[in-house]
Scaffold this motif. Structure first.
Motif, short mmCIF file in Angstrom:
data_model
loop_
_atom_site.label_atom_id
_atom_site.label_comp_id
_atom_site.label_asym_id
_atom_site.label_seq_id
_atom_site.Cartn_x
_atom_site.Cartn_y
_atom_site.Cartn_z
N PHE A 124 0.91 -1.43 0.36
CA PHE A 124 -0.12 -0.05 0.03
C PHE A 124 0.73 1.58 -0.30
O PHE A 124 0.10 2.63 -0.33
N ARG A 125 1.90 1.25 0.11
CA ARG A 125 3.32 2.22 0.37
C ARG A 125 2.93 3.55 -1.21
O ARG A 125 2.50 4.60 -0.62
N VAL A 126 2.81 2.78 -1.98
CA VAL A 126 2.65 4.25 -3.39
C VAL A 126 1.23 4.21 -2.94
O VAL A 126 1.16 5.49 -3.78
N ALA A 127 0.63 3.84 -3.37
CA ALA A 127 -0.92 3.97 -3.05
C ALA A 127 -1.06 5.54 -1.69
O ALA A 127 -2.12 6.52 -2.14
N LEU A 128 -0.64 5.03 -0.27
CA LEU A 128 -0.08 6.39 0.34
C LEU A 128 0.32 7.33 0.26
O LEU A 128 -0.16 8.97 0.03
N LYS A 129 1.33 7.68 -1.27
CA LYS A 129 1.67 8.75 -0.96
C LYS A 129 1.26 9.16 -2.70
O LYS A 129 1.11 10.54 -2.71
N ALA A 130 0.15 8.39 -3.40
CA ALA A 130 -0.36 9.04 -3.92
C ALA A 130 -1.68 9.94 -3.69
O ALA A 130 -1.91 11.16 -3.82
N VAL A 131 -1.65 9.15 -2.57
CA VAL A 131 -4.16 9.81 -1.71
C VAL A 131 -2.47 11.37 -0.79
O VAL A 131 -3.19 12.24 -0.88
#
Length: 181
Positions: A124-131
């Motif tokens: 989920f790290r990349v998704a967190l960065k996007a949001v």
């Protein structure tokens, strides 16, 4: 952990990950208490619980939980679990919900200020960065008290805040009234 009274909050629970986390920590979550706790912290927009279900299983504890959650303020996002045979000939059940969680995070981020993710999965790290690039603060709820930790280091580092779920035991767990006296 910082919350602001007027912020719009969304909860995302990776059901499988949370199940394994609290199983290791040996406590049961009272999902009514969890919902109430975060509702008091701000304007709760949605509380989403993601899990795969075994459709041909007549009785499954997850089905009981899914039914209860769906009648008690939670948005349930489910899909059928897949049955696989591993290379050793053992039957495995697979039901990864990462894609569904990530898509919902990205779709909701324009309508929320603060996202609470119950998972320790580093995917989920990349998704967190996007949001976060869209201005959403992210709090991850998991544990570092397991061995090995259920929380991926890269996810913890990406989050704005981290809540050790074992510290929430008295707030969100179901307690046996016989032992609470």
């Amino acid at each position: 952990m910082a919350f602001y009274p007027n912020e719009r909050i969304a909860i995302f629970i990776d059901g499988s990950n949370l199940y394994n986390t609290v199983k290791y920590l040996d406590f049961d979550i009272d999902y009514s208490k969890l919902l109430e706790f975060f509702s008091e912290k701000g304007n709760l927009i949605t509380a989403n619980y993601y899990t795969a279900v075994i459709e041909d299983d007549d009785y499954s504890p997850i089905k009981t939980l899914v039914d209860w959650l769906s009648y008690n303020g939670w948005q349930l996002i489910t899909k059928p679990a897949k049955h696989l045979i591993d290379r050793n000939g053992r039957r495995r059940v697979k039901g990864d919900m990462d894609a569904e969680i990530i898509v919902d995070m990205l779709e909701l981020c324009s309508r929320i200020d603060h996202m609470i993710l119950f998972s320790g999965d580093g995917d989920f790290r990349v998704a967190l960065k996007a949001v976060q690039r869209k201005g959403v603060r992210v709090t991850v709820v998991s544990t570092l008290k397991s061995n090995p930790p259920m929380l991926a280091d890269e996810l913890r580092r990406q989050a704005n805040d981290f809540i050790e779920i074992s510290n929430m035991d008295k707030i969100i767990s179901r307690h046996n009234s016989m032992t609470d006296n």
